[in-house]
Design an enzyme around this catalytic site. Structure first.
Site, PDB file in Angstrom:
ATOM      1  N   ARG A   1       0.919  -1.465  -0.175  1.00 48.49           N
ATOM      2  CA  ARG A   1       0.081   0.165  -0.336  1.00 48.49           C
ATOM      3  C   ARG A   1       0.800   1.233   0.162  1.00 48.49           C
ATOM      4  NH1 ARG A   1      -3.831  -2.764  -1.479  1.00 48.49           N
ATOM      5  NH2 ARG A   1      -5.775  -3.064  -0.478  1.00 48.49           N
TER       6      ARG A   1
ATOM      7  N   GLU B   1      -4.438   7.190  -5.158  1.00 48.25           N
ATOM      8  CA  GLU B   1      -4.809   6.152  -6.340  1.00 48.25           C
ATOM      9  C   GLU B   1      -6.119   6.549  -6.686  1.00 48.25           C
ATOM     10  OE1 GLU B   1      -3.982   2.210  -5.394  1.00 48.25           O
ATOM     11  OE2 GLU B   1      -1.817   2.508  -4.890  1.00 48.25           O
TER      12      GLU B   1
ATOM     13  N   HIS C   1      -0.853  -0.150  -9.652  1.00 51.80           N
ATOM     14  CA  HIS C   1      -1.658  -1.162  -8.581  1.00 51.80           C
ATOM     15  C   HIS C   1      -2.157  -2.342  -9.436  1.00 51.80           C
ATOM     16  CE1 HIS C   1      -3.560  -1.310  -4.605  1.00 51.80           C
ATOM     17  NE2 HIS C   1      -3.570  -2.375  -5.078  1.00 51.80           N
ATOM     18  N   ILE C   2      -1.336  -3.018  -9.994  1.00 55.79           N
ATOM     19  CA  ILE C   2      -1.714  -4.325 -10.900  1.00 55.79           C
ATOM     20  C   ILE C   2      -1.140  -5.455 -10.585  1.00 55.79           C
ATOM     21  CG2 ILE C   2      -2.231  -3.057 -13.004  1.00 55.79           C
ATOM     22  CD1 ILE C   2       0.620  -3.853 -14.123  1.00 55.79           C
ATOM     23  N   GLY C   3      -0.814  -5.572  -9.120  1.00 59.12           N
ATOM     24  CA  GLY C   3      -0.207  -6.560  -8.340  1.00 59.12           C
ATOM     25  C   GLY C   3      -1.017  -7.987  -8.512  1.00 59.12           C
ATOM     26  N   SER C   4      -2.480  -7.854  -8.463  1.00 61.42           N
ATOM     27  CA  SER C   4      -3.088  -8.983  -8.459  1.00 61.42           C
ATOM     28  C   SER C   4      -3.894  -9.076  -9.881  1.00 61.42           C
ATOM     29  CB  SER C   4      -4.280  -8.864  -7.363  1.00 61.42           C
ATOM     30  OG  SER C   4      -5.110  -7.800  -7.374  1.00 61.42           O
TER      31      SER C   4
HETATM   32  C1  DGY Z   1      -5.822  -6.331  -2.642  1.00 59.22           C
HETATM   33  O1  DGY Z   1      -6.313  -7.364  -2.848  1.00 59.22           O
HETATM   34  O2  DGY Z   1      -5.537  -5.759  -1.489  1.00 59.22           O
HETATM   35  C2  DGY Z   1      -5.111  -5.693  -3.912  1.00 59.22           C
HETATM   36  O3  DGY Z   1      -4.371  -4.394  -3.570  1.00 59.22           O
HETATM   37  C3  DGY Z   1      -6.162  -5.261  -5.017  1.00 59.22           C
HETATM   38  O4  DGY Z   1      -7.195  -4.691  -4.364  1.00 59.22           O
END
Ligand code: DGY
Length: 320
Positions: free
Chosen positions: A239, A268, A286-289
């Site tokens: 975060r 963001e 913010h494209i980690g997932s």
């Molecule tokens: C999460 O799951 O917390 C990711 O940051 C996507 O929202």
């Protein structure tokens, strides 16, 4: 018997929306617009459950104004810093999240950021893409080698543990800080540091994997960045609130921090324009997932939680 109504606040994967529509009366947001506080409150009067993302902000004020009709918030995220959990507790609304299923995807992005920041990927890409690559020499685009270095992982939960595994694949020496030490069978030889202060000086790379809470907000400030070895690289896929962004810019400018790889920002969407002048900050939105597999898995996990709740049993990922 009529089906419960679920408001799905953002456009989710086709498979998730299809399953939701099969089992519930769904209110969809196919235009994928972000809802304001007033929108959220208004929708709560139409829905027995809300399936939101981290983009919907459930502040104490919003939670207090939610309709009595809404009984459960089944988040499509592992992070729940967008939810005031105490307010939900007081209001008696159940809250769930989606742990586990995004660990691999997020650790992939952390590795991408680590490698890209170390090996100067944004500069190289820009040069080739813009036709400004005019020469080559042994002193050209020299970066930092990742293999064999020390990585400090802050937050050794599910994502942190997968990241540690990936780092070991690069022959890295893994150090970590976590609220509590992992059992030795989960450490796989990693060295535990009871404080961030002892972890940072041995971290050529530091990768953040802890949730944003009042305790971790501003964790990486000027004092802590100064504890990293000169030339260290900072990676954040958790975060934005974990880093004091002005302090990171100052540390990058001074050269103490060689580079950073960031997937999360205090603001963001949008990010921080102060980072944009620094080619050694590798940034992603913010494209980690954000993989097809993980989006389905997150959607299904949120729906599993709803299914359990409406079947009268305990949702697996209940937080409140
Ligand atoms: C999460 O799951 O917390 C990711 O940051 C996507 O929202």
């Amino acid at each position: 018997m009529s089906k419960p109504t679920v408001w799905i606040s953002r456009k989710l994967s086709d498979n998730t929306q299809a399953r939701a529509a099969r089992d519930y009366d769904v209110i969809l947001n196919d235009d994928d617009v972000i809802s304001s506080a007033d929108d959220i409150v208004a929708m709560s009067a139409r829905a027995d459950a809300i399936l939101p993302c981290h983009s919907e902000l459930f502040t104490a004020d919003v939670v207090a104004r939610l309709s009595e009709r809404t009984k459960i918030i089944a988040n499509h995220s592992v992070g729940v810093d967008h939810c005031d959990l105490d307010a939900f507790r007081q209001k008696g609304i159940v809250v769930t999240n989606t742990p586990d299923v995004l660990s691999d995807a997020t650790a992939e992005i952390a590795m991408l950021l680590m490698l890209g920041a170390a090996r100067r990927a944004p500069e190289g890409d820009h040069m080739v893409r813009t036709g400004s690559w005019k020469s080559w020499s042994p002193s050209f685009m020299v970066g930092t080698q990742v293999t064999g270095k020390r990585v400090g992982i802050i937050g050794m939960g599910r994502v942190g543990q997968v990241m540690a595994q990936r780092c070991r694949g690069f022959g890295m020496e893994v150090h970590y800080h976590n609220r509590s030490q992992l059992p030795s069978e989960l450490e796989h030889g990693a060295t535990y540091h009871p404080t961030v202060e002892t972890l940072l000086p041995v971290s050529d790379f530091v990768s953040l994997h802890c949730p944003a809470t009042p305790e971790t907000t501003g964790l990486m400030n000027a004092d802590r960045l100064a504890l990293l070895p000169a030339g260290a690289i900072v990676v954040n896929t958790a975060r934005g609130a974990l880093i004091v962004e002005a302090d990171l810019v100052a540390a990058i400018r001074s050269g103490h921090i060689a580079a950073a790889g960031l997937d999360c920002f205090v603001n963001e969407p949008g990010g921080n324009p102060a980072f944009a002048n620094h080619a050694n900050i590798f940034m992603l939105p913010h494209i980690g997932s954000a993989t097809r597999e993980t989006r389905d898995a997150m959607g299904f996990r949120a729906l599993d939680n709803l299914d359990a709740f409406f079947a009268g049993s305990e949702p697996r990922d209940r937080l409140v």
